[in-house]
Design an enzyme around this catalytic site. Sequence first.
Site, mmCIF file in Angstrom:
data_model
loop_
_atom_site.group_PDB
_atom_site.id
_atom_site.type_symbol
_atom_site.label_atom_id
_atom_site.label_comp_id
_atom_site.label_asym_id
_atom_site.label_seq_id
_atom_site.Cartn_x
_atom_site.Cartn_y
_atom_site.Cartn_z
ATOM 1 N N HIS A 365 0.807 -1.245 0.051
ATOM 2 C CA HIS A 365 -0.098 0.029 -0.131
ATOM 3 C C HIS A 365 0.915 1.155 -0.022
ATOM 4 O O HIS A 365 0.344 2.355 -0.005
ATOM 5 C CB HIS A 365 -0.849 -0.020 1.123
ATOM 6 N N LYS A 556 -9.108 14.013 3.997
ATOM 7 C CA LYS A 556 -8.216 12.753 4.124
ATOM 8 C C LYS A 556 -7.325 12.974 5.219
ATOM 9 O O LYS A 556 -7.079 14.046 5.991
ATOM 10 C CB LYS A 556 -7.283 12.599 2.795
ATOM 11 N N ARG A 557 -6.501 11.915 5.668
ATOM 12 C CA ARG A 557 -5.849 11.924 6.724
ATOM 13 C C ARG A 557 -4.584 13.134 6.571
ATOM 14 O O ARG A 557 -4.176 13.518 5.382
ATOM 15 C CB ARG A 557 -4.860 10.666 7.014
ATOM 16 N N LYS A 562 0.365 14.601 1.475
ATOM 17 C CA LYS A 562 -0.733 14.939 0.927
ATOM 18 C C LYS A 562 -0.889 16.212 0.796
ATOM 19 O O LYS A 562 -2.039 16.775 0.022
ATOM 20 C CB LYS A 562 -1.968 14.154 1.872
ATOM 21 N N THR A 664 -8.486 6.796 -2.611
ATOM 22 C CA THR A 664 -9.714 6.360 -2.892
ATOM 23 C C THR A 664 -10.674 7.395 -2.590
ATOM 24 O O THR A 664 -11.741 7.534 -3.308
ATOM 25 C CB THR A 664 -10.195 5.178 -2.001
ATOM 26 N N LYS A 668 -14.372 8.748 -4.802
ATOM 27 C CA LYS A 668 -15.495 8.879 -4.286
ATOM 28 C C LYS A 668 -15.962 10.417 -4.656
ATOM 29 O O LYS A 668 -17.340 10.554 -4.972
ATOM 30 C CB LYS A 668 -15.542 9.138 -2.523
#
Length: 822
Positions: A365, A556-557, A562, A664, A668
């Site tokens: 992952h 998101k986290r 990110k 992901t 969405k």
Amino acid sequence: MPKKTTSTGLNRELVEQIKEGFLRHRHYSLAKDEYTATDYDNFLSLAYTVRDMLFDRWIKTQQTYYNKDVKRVYYLSLEFLMGRTLGNALVNLGIEKEAEVAMKELGLDIAVLREEEKDAGLGNGGLGRLAACFLDSMATLGMAGYGYGIRYDYGIFNQKFVNGYQVEEPDDWLKLGYPWEVERCEFQLRVRFYGNVRVERDANGYERYIWEKTQDVLAIPFDVPIPGYKNDVVNTLRLWTSRATNEFDFHDFNAGNYIDAVEEKNLSENISKVLYPNDNSVAGKILRLKQQYLFVAASLWDILRRYKKHHKDFKDFPKKVAIQLNDTHPAIAVAELMRLLVDEEGLVWEEAWKITQQVFGYTNHTLMPEALEKWPVAMMEELLPRHMQIIYKINADFLAEVSRRFPGDVDRLRRMSLIDESGERYVRMAWLATVGSHSINGVAALHTELLKKELFHDFYEMFPERFNNKTNGITPRRWLLKSNPKLSTLITENIGDEWTIDLFKLRGLEKFAEDKAFHKKWQDIKRENKVKLAEIIARETGVQVNVDSMFDVQVKRLHEYKRQLLNALHIIHLYNQLKENPSMNFVPRTFIFGAKAAPGYFMAKMIIKLINNIAKVINSDPVVGDKMKVVFLPNYRVSLAEKIFPASDLSEQISTAGTEASGTGNMKFALNGALTIGTLDGANVEIAEEVGMENIFIFGLKVDEVEALKKQGYHPYHYYETNPNIRKVIDLIASGYFSQGEDPNLFKPIVDNLLYSDPYLCLADFQLYADCQKKVSEAYLDTFAWTKKSILNVARIGKFSSDRTIIEYNKDIWKAEDHILK
Ligand SMILES: *Cc1c(COP(=O)(O)O)cnc(C)c1O
């Protein structure tokens, strides 16, 4: 099921059945009546009623699997981010409308009851949510798919903000009773730790290894039913909890140390106490290794027990069992299955090894070095002495094979050894999982290519046939049908309902891409969803947002890779422009954030504080007015996510190229008609391919450009010196402008990190991002063109159904039967 359906499509008999079940459970399961029942009691009464319907199908499904002796697929995961179950069960049973009417006729609002349910937050983020989506898809495809994991007493922490700082609170999700689980005491078992290994010769002169003088813990399974979508299939998620064995330490006990003896008993109950709240990084604590082994040992024991009901030897084991490892968290399973087969079942090593490799598949992952698990050899030797011996033997055999293939290549042996010997000795869990599996996959095309090129390059050279890609997906039942009922209805009215089980059918929407009347309905639904989210924002943050502004969302986290910080820098840049020229043309935006930071991740928590402070400054600046608002919704989780995606206009997917394995959340958003601004990272690449470059906003350095820049030597300060926009933004932060009366140097760690390190290249990508955002604003002004893009995003997102992902896993890796009940 009896079908007495009215012209509205309502099954009256079912309505009555639900009412009857509800009243019976409120009375007999809860001993409550209409006067004493709380909202939570009413939620429970409905949950028990729905559960009864699940149980009928559950028993039937499991009987069928048993009678047909089907191949089982076991998904081993330390995380399952399930969220709420009631709404999902209603949707999958196809009784949402009936339940709503039943509650209404009893004077209750089902929406209120549904809000009473706590999220099952047994995961951190994408990895845990993927496991949950996969369970839904396996059940919907009619496969005998099982989830195995841990029933943490405390799931992912609840997040609050105090003066803009993240504060964590324990998630006591079981406190009021969880109606969806069934305890299975009869399958409890003993899991062993510590002790030592003795060698004996058996009657045939073979060496037998006896693991003894262990400290034992009990593992008790709790089962959760997993319904497929309208197919009467109900699969099982089996979660283990740990409990002390019944024995006391009689030595202590007899010595009169009753309290010490009981204390000892309490200590062993701690293994399943709490989920480690780290996303994409490892904690390296022994308790975490105990969690991993507890659930792996219990699950494999259970899998073997089930297999042995039908089979007297293990020759058909790989024909009946496939086990998928969700990252390396369950990788100790490779050694444990060898131990079970060799030590307990008496197979010879070579045969056991063949079986093991045929059974396991491993999903990687992440490429992030801080997320790669390695356990100190010393720790493993103490906690799991027999497993350490087995790992040494696997390693010796494997390195011998490497030597045969690449004679004299000592450096390769060093790199590929399961044991990292560069300093303190560690077991490399990704190598163990790779060597012990017949399939190794990444989670998006780009990610898999990077795995083959970098992390697993040596292994890819040795056995290229084991590597494959499985691009992630999401379940359209939860992420569209359930969470966006209005859009779902519009879609179904126009193209039928087959999209719910075949998401490629959304292609049918393309013919409405320029249909004005359809546009109007599409826009109205987005606006209604935004109004609802605005109410939540007002309730949670006190900020009144403009629902006619663009909802620009990053949820998101919180992680540096990110790049929530890049988003924040751009917000300040827009703010600077507005301050300089208050009458400029400005496309109003509401910036919405949601993210939990790992409690020990200093920089991530600092970024949360910065964004909260930016929000305070901007939201109260009269020059800004209605043009910009910034809100950070606390406690981002599945149930909140379900309300955010349907109300989003713009999806922020801005990780540094090469860092996000798949993502992901990106899927969405697009499924709910948001347009993406993103880098060519993870599954963004494939989303761009599917929706078309004209319907997505791609910017930023690409993977090879990131590599080249780093190789040449990245100097973020240079961007600060040469780009006045960047300079103004950073100077404003450094000036203490956002410190809000606290220490003016509050954000110095962020400023210094940006200027002198910037490991994720925020400054290198800043101008490209700002330019792209300008194009986004211009595009938003053209409502027709924007709506067309939005429709085309939904129409072309079919690939990202987790049904497609699971079909690929099954075809290439598991090879199990599907549609078993048909
Ligand atoms: C989908 C999801 C994630 C993953 O989001 P990414 O943007 O892919 O990191 C994390 N948390 C929750 C609650 C989700 O629903």
